[in-house]
Design an enzyme around this catalytic site. Structure first.
Site, short mmCIF file in Angstrom:
data_model
loop_
_atom_site.label_atom_id
_atom_site.label_comp_id
_atom_site.label_asym_id
_atom_site.label_seq_id
_atom_site.Cartn_x
_atom_site.Cartn_y
_atom_site.Cartn_z
N ASP A 148 0.76 -1.32 -0.06
CA ASP A 148 -0.02 0.02 -0.06
C ASP A 148 0.95 1.26 -0.09
O ASP A 148 0.46 2.27 -0.79
CB ASP A 148 -1.09 -0.07 1.07
CG ASP A 148 -0.47 -0.17 2.53
OD1 ASP A 148 0.74 -0.39 2.80
OD2 ASP A 148 -0.98 -0.11 3.30
N ALA B 33 -4.50 -8.08 17.70
CA ALA B 33 -4.47 -9.45 17.11
C ALA B 33 -4.33 -9.44 15.72
O ALA B 33 -4.46 -10.34 14.82
CB ALA B 33 -5.87 -10.11 17.23
N GLY B 34 -3.99 -8.24 15.15
CA GLY B 34 -3.60 -8.28 13.78
C GLY B 34 -4.75 -7.97 12.85
O GLY B 34 -4.67 -8.06 11.47
N GLU C 219 -2.61 8.19 12.12
CA GLU C 219 -1.72 7.07 12.13
C GLU C 219 -0.24 7.94 11.85
O GLU C 219 0.83 8.05 12.65
CB GLU C 219 -1.84 5.84 11.28
CG GLU C 219 -2.83 5.12 11.62
CD GLU C 219 -2.57 3.96 12.62
OE1 GLU C 219 -1.45 3.89 12.98
OE2 GLU C 219 -3.50 3.28 13.00
N ASP D 162 -5.70 -0.34 5.96
CA ASP D 162 -6.43 -0.66 6.95
C ASP D 162 -7.63 0.33 7.12
O ASP D 162 -8.71 -0.19 7.27
CB ASP D 162 -5.78 -0.63 8.41
CG ASP D 162 -4.38 -1.40 8.44
OD1 ASP D 162 -4.18 -2.33 7.72
OD2 ASP D 162 -3.48 -1.41 9.40
N TYR E 142 8.49 -2.06 11.41
CA TYR E 142 7.76 -1.53 10.10
C TYR E 142 8.35 -0.47 9.50
O TYR E 142 8.57 -0.32 8.18
CB TYR E 142 6.22 -1.25 10.38
CG TYR E 142 5.08 -0.88 9.63
CD1 TYR E 142 4.23 -1.75 8.97
CD2 TYR E 142 5.15 0.32 8.80
CE1 TYR E 142 3.65 -1.50 8.11
CE2 TYR E 142 4.14 0.78 7.90
CZ TYR E 142 3.50 -0.16 7.62
OH TYR E 142 2.51 0.06 6.47
C1 GLA Z 1 -0.05 -2.69 8.49
C2 GLA Z 1 -0.32 -1.16 7.84
C3 GLA Z 1 -0.82 -1.32 6.53
C4 GLA Z 1 0.04 -2.26 5.42
C5 GLA Z 1 0.04 -3.73 6.30
C6 GLA Z 1 1.05 -4.46 5.37
O1 GLA Z 1 -1.30 -3.20 8.50
O2 GLA Z 1 -1.38 -0.46 8.84
O3 GLA Z 1 -0.87 -0.16 6.11
O4 GLA Z 1 1.15 -1.58 5.39
O5 GLA Z 1 0.71 -3.46 7.47
O6 GLA Z 1 0.30 -4.85 4.29
#
Ligand code: GLA
Length: 384
Positions: free
Chosen positions: A32, A120-121, A157, A169, A218
């Site tokens: 993204d 939890a992702g 964010e 997201d 990240y």
């Molecule tokens: C997290 C970030 C997203 C994206 C994903 C990996 O969820 O918030 O913007 O970069 O990782 O694809």
């Protein structure tokens, strides 16, 4: 019920209630913010945010799930520390809205309840951002369209919390629909949906691995991608972002990337190949070729594991276990990585017993039980 919780905390009725779902990343790992194409689904687990106006200049917030309650003054809208940290996502949204010109002549009460598992992702952060944005825009009579609302969440964010995420997201939480996959062209912010293949289901397995330095890792990956984008842009100005480049362009720049820093080449290769997989995924979905869909999911996982190095032994193990089960089309790491979740796309015959067998194998190896659940897709964010 959000209304009951709000009343129990603030002793009055909320005037507005908004909601937003969590999300699963279907494919397009770390694509993204490189301006490629990504896909995700909104899950039917949501955060509810209720607000009411105050006649002073205070912001009072309470979170049922986090068991936190605190307040600040309107002139203290900045990143909070310590026990007020839980206020940061909503405050980031308020900050982004005020930057866009929203007038806030008085304070507000805000409460949230959630069925989105936090940490939890599945992006409870995007869910709280979007639900907050809808609630505050209604409270202060500041209408925003869906795309702007999504961008407000992302800005919270990027600029307030300091996480250099892309739009996946917030975009999926905003544009999600029942039985649909959200496709985002991150270069043009063009959103569309594809039908989720009939008779398929997502199962989510939480590795329980929470990397304390998630944001740091990240940001490091983000940084490597920006360096790679810079290199392909210098090679040919028509490449304005990494996702513009093909695998052969990345190969042609291999030595430049290797000279610029360790692993930049591998990170870039992952991104351009993953972007190509998203396009292939689109075709596979259109044809209803679920074998190809599953293969692309697994190929995505292997690339995250080997090239982007944002998986971990726990997630790799879950993916291998899931791939070995009957009734599974494909499995992969989903989301930022360095822990978090593995997802599997299954047919309707994949059973609780099979999921429990995967969890038991995980427990035998790692000494702890992973949580798992079957998801239902759901609608996107809005007023409740
Ligand atoms: C997290 C970030 C997203 C994206 C994903 C990996 O969820 O918030 O913007 O970069 O990782 O694809």
């Amino acid at each position: 019920m959000i209304q009951d919780y709000f009343k129990s905390v603030f002793k009055c009725e909320p005037t507005i209630v908004a909601q937003a779902p969590g999300r699963l990343e279907f494919i397009g790992n770390h694509v993204d913010y490189n301006n490629g194409v990504v896909m995700g689904v909104a899950i039917d687990n949501r955060i509810y945010v209720a607000v009411s106006p105050r006649d002073d200049n205070e912001i009072h917030m309470a979170s049922e799930g986090l068991r936190c309650r605190d307040s600040i003054n309107l002139d203290q809208v900045k990143l909070q520390d310590g026990k007020k940290k839980f206020m940061n996502y909503p405050l980031g949204v308020l900050d982004a809205l005020m930057r866009r010109g929203m007038k806030v002549p008085h304070g507000f009460n805000m409460a949230d309840t959630s069925t989105v598992p936090s940490g939890a992702g599945v992006s409870s952060s995007a869910a709280i951002e979007l639900a907050t944005a809808y609630a505050l825009c209604a409270l202060y009579n500041f209408p925003l369209n869906k795309l702007e609302t999504v961008l407000v969440g992302k800005e919270a964010e990027n600029k307030f919390v300091g996480m250099p995420c892309g739009i996946l997201d917030q975009g999926v939480s905003g544009f999600g629909e029942k039985d649909a996959i959200v496709r985002i062209d991150c270069k043009t912010n063009d959103f569309s949906t594809l039908p989720l293949p009939a008779g398929t289901y997502f199962w989510v397995f939480n590795s329980g691995v929470k990397h304390a330095l998630v944001a740091g890792d990240y940001a490091q990956r983000h940084d490597a991608c920006m360096k790679a984008a810079d290199i392909v842009g210098k090679y040919d100005a028509k490449y304005t972002c990494l996702a513009d480049a093909s695998a052969s362009v990345v190969m042609a720049n291999r030595s430049r990337m290797e000279a610029a820093g360790a692993k930049i080449f591998e990170r870039a290769k992952h991104v351009v190949e993953e972007n190509a997989r998203v396009i292939e995924m689109q075709e596979a979905l259109k044809k209803g070729d679920l074998t190809a869909v599953g293969n692309l999911m697994y190929a995505s996982h292997c690339s995250s594991r080997d090239l982007f190095e944002n998986s971990c032994p726990e997630i790799d193990f879950l993916v291998e276990q899931l791939m070995a089960q009957d009734n599974v089309y494909g499995a992969r790491l989903s989301g930022g990585g360095f822990g978090g979740i593995a997802i599997a796309l299954t047919n309707g015959d994949f059973s609780e017993t099979q999921a429990a067998a995967v969890a038991a194998a995980f427990e035998a190896k790692f000494g702890k039980k992973p949580n798992f659940f079957k998801t239902t897709t759901g609608k996107g964010a809005g007023l409740a």
